[in-house]
Enzyme design. Structure first.
Site, mmCIF file in Angstrom:
data_model
loop_
_atom_site.group_PDB
_atom_site.id
_atom_site.type_symbol
_atom_site.label_atom_id
_atom_site.label_comp_id
_atom_site.label_asym_id
_atom_site.label_seq_id
_atom_site.Cartn_x
_atom_site.Cartn_y
_atom_site.Cartn_z
ATOM 1 N N GLU A 154 0.880 -1.149 -0.044
ATOM 2 C CA GLU A 154 -0.030 -0.129 0.062
ATOM 3 C C GLU A 154 0.907 1.195 0.004
ATOM 4 O O GLU A 154 1.872 1.321 0.619
ATOM 5 C CB GLU A 154 -0.955 -0.084 1.025
ATOM 6 C CG GLU A 154 -1.904 1.190 1.349
ATOM 7 C CD GLU A 154 -2.747 1.314 2.641
ATOM 8 O OE1 GLU A 154 -3.153 0.024 2.910
ATOM 9 O OE2 GLU A 154 -3.066 2.371 3.254
ATOM 10 N N GLU A 159 -2.459 11.555 3.109
ATOM 11 C CA GLU A 159 -3.529 11.387 3.994
ATOM 12 C C GLU A 159 -3.323 12.528 5.176
ATOM 13 O O GLU A 159 -2.302 12.911 5.526
ATOM 14 C CB GLU A 159 -3.297 10.118 5.050
ATOM 15 C CG GLU A 159 -3.749 8.840 4.205
ATOM 16 C CD GLU A 159 -3.271 7.632 5.144
ATOM 17 O OE1 GLU A 159 -4.424 6.941 5.580
ATOM 18 O OE2 GLU A 159 -2.233 7.287 5.477
#
Length: 278
Positions: A154, A159
């Protein structure tokens, strides 16, 4: 970025006429060569210039199972939660009862439609704000259905969590370094918060190295010798965009959280290395 949004207002009428005259031969959704970063060639993009989400490029994931993070929202494909408007992708988190959840939002992916190994993955985004609000632009290994997570790998390009509105996180998850043990680094704005304006978030991913950028500024690098586990980043990945509400990391909304909140995406562009000259 889309240059037309930054021209002086006095030029707008002229530009509108020019656009109408040329729309038959010059699609607005095609980035110009001038906007391509040096050393890269455009492989795939969505400029969000239409009136509907392009379902040939994006799959809307749905459900309210917490998504492994104890998130509170139910993801839907409804226009209330995901739509294209004004040249932007709009992902909207709302406070409403739906599917036995108290919030709704949206999560999109390119799985099965656009999957690429290596390249520059870039988006221009204006994030929302508020306690418990969690926007993300990220990637998952296309083999996740066969090998599971985190062996699929990932790559979290962007974020930002509501309780840290000036901080951006770039993160890598893999076998031996996932979840709260992930290989991560943050960068902070010198003034203001990310929700104040659009920012360009990108990774440049090449064999044996991944680099994270914010507005062209390098802030994080990962290589096989830097992670505490297997390097699982030499195979195709797909792109995701989502806006979560609540969860283990950001915490849940509180009395200060204003909803609805919108994540606005101006474009997503994926590049490959340009061929060497000679």
């Amino acid at each position: 970025m889309k240059p037309i949004r930054f021209l002086p207002a006095l030029l707008a009428p002229i530009l509108s006429l020019l656009a109408l005259a040329g729309c038959a031969t010059s699609p607005a959704s095609t980035p110009t060569a001038a906007g391509t970063p040096a050393g890269w060639t455009l492989a795939w993009s969505d400029e969000f210039e239409g009136t509907e989400l392009d379902r040939s490029k994006w799959v809307a994931e749905t459900g309210g199972n917490g998504w492994g993070n104890q998130e509170l929202q139910f993801y839907t494909g409804r226009p209330e939660n995901v739509r294209v408007s004004g040249g932007m992708l709009v992902i909207e988190a709302r406070r409403e009862r739906y599917g036995e959840r108290d919030y709704t939002s949206a999560r999109l992916k390119t799985a099965g439609l656009m999957e690429q190994m290596h390249g520059r993955f870039e988006a221009r985004i204006k994030v929302p704000k508020g306690q418990g609000i969690w926007p993300a632009f990220w990637m998952l290994g296309a083999d996740i259905g066969q090998v599971g997570w985190p062996r699929s790998g990932e790559i979290d390009i962007m974020e930002i969590i509501g309780k840290e509105p000036s901080n951006l996180y770039g993160t890598l998850h893999g076998p031996g370094y996932s979840g709260d043990k992930a290989f991560s680094k943050s960068t902070s704005l010198t003034s203001g918060i990310f929700a104040d304006d659009f920012h360009v978030f990108a990774v440049e991913w090449e064999r044996g190295e991944i680099r994270w950028y914010r507005d062209g500024i390098l802030f994080h690098t990962a290589r096989p010798d830097m992670v505490k586990g297997d390097w699982v980043f030499e195979h195709p990945f797909f792109v995701l965009l989502n806006l979560a509400v609540g969860g283990l990391w950001p915490g849940n909304p509180d009395s200060t959280t204003v909803l609805p909140q919108q994540m606005l995406v101006d474009y997503v562009r994926v590049y490959k290395r340009a061929p060497s000259a000679g």
